[in-house]
Scaffold this active site. Sequence first.
Site, PDB file in Angstrom:
ATOM      1  N   GLU A 131       0.815   3.880   1.884  1.00 31.50           N
ATOM      2  CA  GLU A 131       1.265   4.254   3.222  1.00 31.50           C
ATOM      3  C   GLU A 131       2.462   3.407   3.643  1.00 31.50           C
ATOM      4  OE1 GLU A 131      -3.367   4.144   3.398  1.00 31.50           O
ATOM      5  OE2 GLU A 131      -1.763   3.174   2.276  1.00 31.50           O
ATOM      6  N   CYS A 158      -2.264  -0.855   7.480  1.00 31.18           N
ATOM      7  CA  CYS A 158      -1.525   0.408   7.389  1.00 31.18           C
ATOM      8  C   CYS A 158      -1.721   1.235   8.655  1.00 31.18           C
ATOM      9  CB  CYS A 158      -1.949   1.198   6.162  1.00 31.18           C
ATOM     10  SG  CYS A 158      -1.393   0.452   4.618  1.00 31.18           S
ATOM     11  N   HIS A 179       0.836  -1.195   0.000  1.00 30.01           N
ATOM     12  CA  HIS A 179       0.000   0.000   0.000  1.00 30.01           C
ATOM     13  C   HIS A 179       0.874   1.249   0.000  1.00 30.01           C
ATOM     14  CE1 HIS A 179      -3.866  -2.067   1.685  1.00 30.01           C
ATOM     15  NE2 HIS A 179      -3.419  -2.613   0.568  1.00 30.01           N
ATOM     16  N   CYS A 228      -6.119   1.301   5.506  1.00 22.46           N
ATOM     17  CA  CYS A 228      -6.691   0.024   5.942  1.00 22.46           C
ATOM     18  C   CYS A 228      -6.178  -0.274   7.354  1.00 22.46           C
ATOM     19  CB  CYS A 228      -6.295  -1.085   4.978  1.00 22.46           C
ATOM     20  SG  CYS A 228      -4.546  -1.569   5.082  1.00 22.46           S
TER      21      CYS A 228
END
Length: 146
Positions: free
Chosen positions: A70, A99, A68, A96
Amino acid sequence: MDIARLVARRSTCLRRQVGAVLVKEKNILATGYNGTPSGITHCAEVGCLRQQLGVPSGERHELCRGLHAEQNAIIQAAKHGVNIAGSTLYCTNSPCSICSKMLINAGISRIVYLEGYPDSLSQEMLREAGIPQIPFTELPITKAAP
């Protein structure tokens, strides 16, 4: 947020393009976008495992070749020895739960996001950790210093 949108354009994900920017004291510390790890074949070449298995957004994050945005921003900061504690994350999507756990432990102090993400556990953990989640549309508009 314009920079996060620009970073998102580098994404190699077939389903969603996400960009993240870590900022502290008006300085960009690190950026990240979602996609496969360095040296790994992109999903555009081998296909999206999540699409093939019919995995809905927000579920079974381990069934993906990519990282992801992040996560990549945190990794880039660590790789280059940049302290991100106390920084603000600007991201095209809210994080999410995976993260969020990383952002909590990295000491991120605030999250500004453009679009929501279907993960109530993420929101619950960030709230419990005292990390504000602010929709970009709710930020006051300020002029840049000359």
